[in-house]
Design a protein around this motif. Structure first.
Motif, PDB file in Angstrom:
ATOM      1  N   GLY A   1      37.552  41.420  -2.818  1.00 27.36           N
ATOM      2  CA  GLY A   1      38.143  40.082  -2.780  1.00 27.36           C
ATOM      3  C   GLY A   1      38.578  39.592  -4.143  1.00 27.36           C
ATOM      4  O   GLY A   1      38.434  38.414  -4.458  1.00 27.36           O
TER       5      GLY A   1
ATOM      6  N   PRO B   1      28.305  40.039   8.901  1.00 31.51           N
ATOM      7  CA  PRO B   1      29.596  40.317   9.535  1.00 31.51           C
ATOM      8  C   PRO B   1      30.542  39.118   9.530  1.00 31.51           C
ATOM      9  O   PRO B   1      31.747  39.292   9.439  1.00 31.51           O
ATOM     10  CB  PRO B   1      29.205  40.668  10.978  1.00 31.51           C
ATOM     11  N   VAL B   2      29.996  37.927   9.625  1.00 32.24           N
ATOM     12  CA  VAL B   2      30.859  36.740   9.636  1.00 32.24           C
ATOM     13  C   VAL B   2      31.628  36.625   8.335  1.00 32.24           C
ATOM     14  O   VAL B   2      32.795  36.250   8.310  1.00 32.24           O
ATOM     15  CB  VAL B   2      30.026  35.458   9.862  1.00 32.24           C
ATOM     16  N   PHE B   3      30.972  36.966   7.229  1.00 32.09           N
ATOM     17  CA  PHE B   3      31.589  36.731   5.931  1.00 32.09           C
ATOM     18  C   PHE B   3      32.106  37.991   5.258  1.00 32.09           C
ATOM     19  O   PHE B   3      32.685  37.917   4.199  1.00 32.09           O
ATOM     20  CB  PHE B   3      30.596  36.020   5.012  1.00 32.09           C
ATOM     21  N   SER B   4      31.905  39.151   5.862  1.00 33.44           N
ATOM     22  CA  SER B   4      32.303  40.333   5.115  1.00 33.44           C
ATOM     23  C   SER B   4      33.733  40.742   5.395  1.00 33.44           C
ATOM     24  O   SER B   4      34.379  41.325   4.530  1.00 33.44           O
ATOM     25  CB  SER B   4      31.354  41.494   5.370  1.00 33.44           C
TER      26      SER B   4
ATOM     27  N   PRO C   1      36.983  39.556   4.869  1.00 36.96           N
ATOM     28  CA  PRO C   1      37.459  38.429   4.037  1.00 36.96           C
ATOM     29  C   PRO C   1      38.005  37.320   4.916  1.00 36.96           C
ATOM     30  O   PRO C   1      39.038  37.489   5.538  1.00 36.96           O
ATOM     31  CB  PRO C   1      38.560  39.066   3.193  1.00 36.96           C
ATOM     32  N   PRO C   2      37.293  36.214   5.016  1.00 35.46           N
ATOM     33  CA  PRO C   2      37.644  35.192   5.997  1.00 35.46           C
ATOM     34  C   PRO C   2      38.833  34.370   5.552  1.00 35.46           C
ATOM     35  O   PRO C   2      39.081  33.326   6.114  1.00 35.46           O
ATOM     36  CB  PRO C   2      36.379  34.318   6.061  1.00 35.46           C
ATOM     37  N   GLY C   3      39.568  34.837   4.587  1.00 32.32           N
ATOM     38  CA  GLY C   3      40.760  34.110   4.179  1.00 32.32           C
ATOM     39  C   GLY C   3      41.760  33.992   5.315  1.00 32.32           C
ATOM     40  O   GLY C   3      42.482  33.015   5.425  1.00 32.32           O
TER      41      GLY C   3
ATOM     42  N   ALA D   1      41.294  33.715   8.611  1.00 33.17           N
ATOM     43  CA  ALA D   1      40.965  32.875   9.771  1.00 33.17           C
ATOM     44  C   ALA D   1      41.557  31.479   9.700  1.00 33.17           C
ATOM     45  O   ALA D   1      41.262  30.736   8.814  1.00 33.17           O
ATOM     46  CB  ALA D   1      39.461  32.781   9.949  1.00 33.17           C
TER      47      ALA D   1
ATOM     48  N   LEU E   1      28.704  37.451  -0.503  1.00 30.18           N
ATOM     49  CA  LEU E   1      29.808  37.364   0.461  1.00 30.18           C
ATOM     50  C   LEU E   1      30.032  35.917   0.882  1.00 30.18           C
ATOM     51  O   LEU E   1      31.155  35.445   0.984  1.00 30.18           O
ATOM     52  CB  LEU E   1      29.498  38.201   1.712  1.00 30.18           C
TER      53      LEU E   1
ATOM     54  N   ARG F   1      31.590  33.959  -1.938  1.00 29.41           N
ATOM     55  CA  ARG F   1      33.006  34.263  -2.133  1.00 29.41           C
ATOM     56  C   ARG F   1      33.867  33.467  -1.163  1.00 29.41           C
ATOM     57  O   ARG F   1      34.889  32.892  -1.539  1.00 29.41           O
ATOM     58  CB  ARG F   1      33.252  35.761  -1.940  1.00 29.41           C
TER      59      ARG F   1
ATOM     60  N   ARG G   1      41.302  26.794  -2.217  1.00 28.12           N
ATOM     61  CA  ARG G   1      42.530  26.836  -1.448  1.00 28.12           C
ATOM     62  C   ARG G   1      43.175  25.486  -1.184  1.00 28.12           C
ATOM     63  O   ARG G   1      44.385  25.382  -1.029  1.00 28.12           O
ATOM     64  CB  ARG G   1      42.288  27.529  -0.119  1.00 28.12           C
TER      65      ARG G   1
ATOM     66  N   TRP H   1      34.375  29.268  10.935  1.00 29.03           N
ATOM     67  CA  TRP H   1      33.890  30.640  10.788  1.00 29.03           C
ATOM     68  C   TRP H   1      32.676  30.891  11.669  1.00 29.03           C
ATOM     69  O   TRP H   1      32.451  32.005  12.141  1.00 29.03           O
ATOM     70  CB  TRP H   1      33.496  30.929   9.344  1.00 29.03           C
TER      71      TRP H   1
ATOM     72  N   ARG I   1      31.969  31.656  16.224  1.00 30.90           N
ATOM     73  CA  ARG I   1      31.735  32.832  17.056  1.00 30.90           C
ATOM     74  C   ARG I   1      30.254  33.089  17.317  1.00 30.90           C
ATOM     75  O   ARG I   1      29.911  33.960  18.117  1.00 30.90           O
ATOM     76  CB  ARG I   1      32.355  34.063  16.405  1.00 30.90           C
TER      77      ARG I   1
END
Lengths: 149, 149
Positions: free
Chosen positions: A62, A140-143, A145-147, A149, B18, B21, B29, B119, B122
């Motif tokens: 990232g 898993p939620v953050f790995s 790259p949640p850019g 979403a 993570l 980040r 953003r 995020w 889910r």
DNA sequence: TATTGTTATACTCTATAACTATA
DNA sequence: TATAGTTATAGAGTATAACAATA
């Protein structure tokens, strides 16, 4: 009912920086040739992804490409990573850890894990189970790259 | 048996960066006059600690005094915080948020929480409960600056 | 033309050391 | 002398824009 999503968000926003501050401080504290958090993450990635390109590393971790270029430059000059030309595509670069890099990564990881372990010792077994489970949920939620979403 | 403390440590070390980040990226953003994570933390602290001194703020947030001085300088020049002389001890300084600062903090918090909420959508209710509980466990562990331990 | 990296430049966050002002 | 804060300086980490080399 499902309003707990917001509580969750709030509490993560509150706690995550505290955790990171502790980790950062701890990593900085080892006198000697130790690692910052970003350096640690990069070495960890290279350890699992022998021969990765700069772009791949930057994408996964990232970071912008020039940032990664500079970070790798630093790691190479400290003898922790190697940066070889890719044989079939001369634009690309094949990154890997040196033996020294692996050793340094291992030492830093062990030291930080040990400190973290000592912080967590006050937790009951049930609490530890909860924390462990929560981290496995959040990973898993953050790995990815949640850019996006 | 109690070896799960180490698993816990490992997984926190893996997941916490993570999460941070994602938070950092999100905060950066918002185009417009938004906040970095450290700025956010400082405004949050001032919001709850009207009239704090520089030293107190630095101590709580875990920054060196000159660092805090510079950060506050920035916040003051952006109109987000005020820095008044303490009435009875003229060496000291009394920090607080301006109305604008409170507004900016609120806006940033809401935006970031909203993104974080999306995020987390889910997750099942049970998973959210687990995460919430874990954060409440970790908060106290890491909020007393664990440098001393 | 598109892709991979690097260089140039700038800004934020951070620290340590030296200093000023007040107590 | 001790405490609160600021200034000077330096270094890491980050980004965007411009460039070079290869495909």
């Amino acid at each position: 009912m499902s309003q707990s999503t917001e509580d969750c968000a709030k509490v993560i926003l509150e706690v995550a920086p505290l955790v990171m501050r502790a980790i950062r401080t701890e990593m900085r504290r080892h006198r000697g040739p130790e690692l910052s958090v970003p350096q640690f993450r990069i070495l960890t990635y290279l350890n699992r992804n022998e021969g990765a390109s700069l772009s791949q590393a930057a994408e996964h971790i990232g970071l912008a490409l020039p940032t990664m270029s500079k970070m790798i430059e630093g790691a190479v000059s400290r003898g922790l990573a190697s940066r070889l030309a890719h044989p079939s595509d001369r634009r690309r670069v094949a990154l890997s850890l040196t033996a020294e890099g692996r050793k340094t990564l291992d030492r830093a990881r062990r030291a930080t894990e040990a400190q973290m372990t000592s912080w967590l010792q006050r937790l009951s077994d049930g609490e530890k189970r909860t924390v462990l489970e929560a981290m496995r949920i959040l990973g898993p939620v953050f790995s990815a790259p949640p850019g996006g979403a």
